[in-house]
Design a protein around this motif. Structure first.
Motif, short mmCIF file in Angstrom:
data_model
loop_
_atom_site.label_atom_id
_atom_site.label_comp_id
_atom_site.label_asym_id
_atom_site.label_seq_id
_atom_site.Cartn_x
_atom_site.Cartn_y
_atom_site.Cartn_z
N SER A 219 0.85 -1.18 0.00
CA SER A 219 0.00 0.00 0.00
C SER A 219 0.89 1.23 0.00
N SER A 220 0.39 2.31 -0.60
CA SER A 220 1.24 3.50 -0.69
C SER A 220 0.43 4.77 -0.49
N ILE A 221 1.13 5.81 -0.07
CA ILE A 221 0.54 7.14 -0.08
C ILE A 221 1.17 7.90 -1.24
N LYS A 222 0.53 9.00 -1.62
CA LYS A 222 1.04 9.75 -2.76
C LYS A 222 2.36 10.44 -2.40
N ALA A 223 3.10 10.83 -3.42
CA ALA A 223 4.38 11.50 -3.22
C ALA A 223 4.54 12.55 -4.30
N LYS A 224 5.36 13.55 -4.02
CA LYS A 224 5.63 14.54 -5.08
C LYS A 224 7.13 14.81 -5.16
N PHE A 225 7.54 15.27 -6.33
CA PHE A 225 8.94 15.62 -6.56
C PHE A 225 9.16 17.06 -6.14
N ASP A 226 10.22 17.29 -5.41
CA ASP A 226 10.56 18.66 -5.01
C ASP A 226 11.97 18.99 -5.49
N TYR A 227 12.10 20.17 -6.11
CA TYR A 227 13.42 20.59 -6.59
C TYR A 227 13.62 22.04 -6.16
N THR A 228 14.32 22.20 -5.05
CA THR A 228 14.50 23.53 -4.48
C THR A 228 16.00 23.79 -4.33
N ASP A 229 16.44 24.95 -4.81
CA ASP A 229 17.85 25.33 -4.74
C ASP A 229 18.75 24.21 -5.27
N GLY A 230 18.32 23.61 -6.37
CA GLY A 230 19.14 22.57 -7.00
C GLY A 230 19.21 21.27 -6.22
N GLU B 239 -9.96 5.68 -16.56
CA GLU B 239 -9.60 6.71 -15.57
C GLU B 239 -8.09 6.72 -15.39
N ILE B 240 -7.52 7.90 -15.46
CA ILE B 240 -6.06 8.03 -15.30
C ILE B 240 -5.63 7.55 -13.92
N ASP B 241 -4.58 6.75 -13.87
CA ASP B 241 -4.01 6.33 -12.59
C ASP B 241 -2.76 7.14 -12.28
N PHE B 242 -1.85 7.23 -13.25
CA PHE B 242 -0.56 7.89 -13.00
C PHE B 242 0.05 8.38 -14.31
N ILE B 243 0.53 9.62 -14.32
CA ILE B 243 1.21 10.15 -15.51
C ILE B 243 2.72 10.16 -15.21
N ASP B 244 3.42 9.30 -15.89
CA ASP B 244 4.85 9.10 -15.63
C ASP B 244 5.68 10.02 -16.53
N ASP B 245 5.52 11.31 -16.34
CA ASP B 245 6.24 12.27 -17.17
C ASP B 245 6.66 13.46 -16.29
N LYS B 246 7.73 14.14 -16.69
CA LYS B 246 8.24 15.32 -15.97
C LYS B 246 8.40 15.03 -14.47
N GLU B 247 7.70 15.79 -13.60
CA GLU B 247 7.80 15.57 -12.15
C GLU B 247 7.33 14.16 -11.78
N GLY B 248 6.53 13.55 -12.66
CA GLY B 248 6.02 12.21 -12.38
C GLY B 248 7.11 11.14 -12.45
N LYS B 249 8.17 11.40 -13.21
CA LYS B 249 9.19 10.34 -13.38
C LYS B 249 9.92 10.02 -12.08
N PRO B 250 10.43 11.03 -11.33
CA PRO B 250 11.06 10.66 -10.05
C PRO B 250 10.06 10.00 -9.10
#
Lengths: 338, 338
Positions: A219-230, B239-250
């Motif tokens: 099971s997973s929770i959502k995640a996001k990519f963060d790119y701050t100050d390189g 229904e879209i599950d996940f878009i594996d592009d740009k910020e989605g790739k990491p």
């Protein structure tokens, strides 16, 4: 796991110098264990059924399965390690919330946090699925993936199981570790498919079972990519992504592996759909249920248990002739430390 | 791919019988190819940079990376196979919609279907991202996983690329197939991380690149488990599950692999975040961009292209000293059939 590595290492040493003359008792013991890859299993119908299946699908003939299709999936909680008196991940969440409580004065009047702070397990359970979910969200999100890993790793090093007084990661089932290694020795690819948190397992399960992180599904929770100050990082978000349980297990397998398993192993009704899915394979397939029947060395529970209930699954296993492990009688050893 | 297998097979035969006397010209040619695992790459800075990195991280010393952490991720469209004049998966969606049109009379007045039926690519493009998404949803859902696989497989067997008159699966880049094999020979685990559909790729990419289905990550739609009359299957949902592009790739890498790559390869701005993420590894890491500079053998496009735009990525690559493949000058061969 260490035992297995040790045995294999001794085995290699032995075979590579077998013309030498100074073999000691340790090496002699090892030969028996090497000749039996499932040495923690008692002889009997269960062990025979497993070995017969693996020999059948790896031998040229009508039942042969090509290596790339030898997919084996294992539930984790109550199947590869213990799950009583409650899922170990819940204990982690509770400890995390307690540690965070000093920064959250508002929690002392708010469930489920109030019950956690007061060590009131009954009150916590009364908060229901929603309360438990809130607990997991708070303790598993709002941090980077790296920080979360470190928190789990530290917790595992510093806490012990209430009954066995061993680190939680020591409560893995030795016979299942052997079964995983035996499958891999026969060129199966082994996966975990668990209702537990994917990130929680990835901290310790690779070392415990020899399964690489990308072969751990949960099971997973959502995640996001963060790119701050390189600086690039992943931030864990307080939002459910996927529940890898019941009907979710075949979906998780489909999305993550993209192939139907030929071998599936679980211990609860939450694994039933995974076993049904595997049973629909056009290749020969094997369905394995672990029945907790050993109150002395582990626990005995099934149809009435709130954790790891095995009720419908047991009926279907009997009806369809799936293999059921009787822990008390089929396993010579349960935990590696026993 | 077949070439590679052939070369490796001949190679093994040759080495295992090298004291024999009847070596023919074929085997002699093969030795050169074997001794150079990147034989479709011209000698130069790009090839040297790749080889130096792989030798560095696989040699004991301060830059050594343990086998379990040798993760390499590759974009697919425009990076492992071609993507012009449009993503091949879009051609599949168009052909599917045309085949389904007879059961949908309402489509002849409704965009984006109307444009598809009338072979009006301009009209289709004018329907924008939303129109394309609708096209993909209609053509990729409402069927079992098995039925979808069969549809893709049949389509690949029966259609050809408009410019090269070859099956789409023949438009893979021979130098990249060699690079993948070279990485695996150095005990890297190779993954695809693509904006393309995960199920679409899994039909053909394992055979094309030697990458197992569970190591293919892509965009996905939701799916559900169905168990009717004792028959288990997966149904693909619109229904879209996940878009594996740009910020989605990491994020896709984090959720699916659970480890940061040390080697990442892409060709567009959609891969930039994957390369940034890889660049943040505490191990030595390698970032590789493919620059399409060969209008004669393939296509030449970058900053202005609507498909596979490489603009910000090219600037960042130059600024950070990442390696950029100049297709025209760095590749001896582009496609295996040329």
């Amino acid at each position: 796991m260490k035992n297995i590595i040790y045995i294999l290492f001794i085995g290699i040493t032995f075979f590579s110098c077998k013309e030498g003359s100074d073999q000691n008792e340790e090496a002699a013991t090892t030969i028996d264990e090497i000749s039996d890859p499932l040495s923690s299993w008692n002889d009997g119908a269960t062990k025979t059924a497993i070995i017969d299946f693996i020999e059948k699908v790896t031998t040229q003939g009508p039942d042969f399965v090509p290596i790339e299709d030898r997919i084996a999936t294992f539930d984790n909680d109550g199947n590869l390690w213990a799950e009583q008196p409650a899922y170990f991940q819940l204990f982690f969440a509770i400890d995390q919330v307690k540690a965070m409580a000093k920064d959250h004065p508002e929690w002392k009047d708010k469930e489920p946090f109030k019950s956690v702070i007061n060590n009131d397990m009954k009150g916590l359970m009364a908060s229901g699925e929603h309360g438990l979910l809130e607990l997991v969200m708070v303790s598993h999100s709002g941090m980077t993936g790296e920080a979360y890993k470190k928190a789990v790793s530290n917790w595992l090093k510093t806490t012990k199981h209430p009954r066995f007084n061993q680190p939680y990661s020591a409560l893995i089932y030795q016979p299942m570790v052997e079964l995983l290694a035996y499958l891999r020795a026969n060129e199966f690819k082994t996966f975990i498919v668990s209702g537990g948190g994917i990130d929680f397992m990835r901290v310790w399960a690779s070392e415990a079972y020899g399964i690489p992180s990308d072969q751990i599904i949960g099971s997973s929770i959502k995640a996001k990519f963060d790119y701050t100050d390189g600086k690039a990082s992943i931030i864990k978000l307080p939002e459910i992504d996927f529940i890898d349980d019941k009907e979710g297990k075949p979906v998780g397998i489909y999305q993550h592996i993209g192939k139907k398993p030929i071998f599936a192993s679980g211990n609860s009704d939450g694994d039933l759909q995974m076993l049904q899915y595997t049973d629909s394979n056009t290749y020969p397939s094997f369905q394995l249920y672990l029945h907790h029947t050993d109150a002395e060395r582990e626990w005995a529970y099934d149809r009435e248990s709130s954790i790891g209930r095995l009720d419908k699954g047991l009926d279907e296993a009997h009806g369809k002739g799936w293999t059921v492990i009787d822990m008390k009688n089929d396993w010579k050893t349960v935990f590696p430390f026993q």
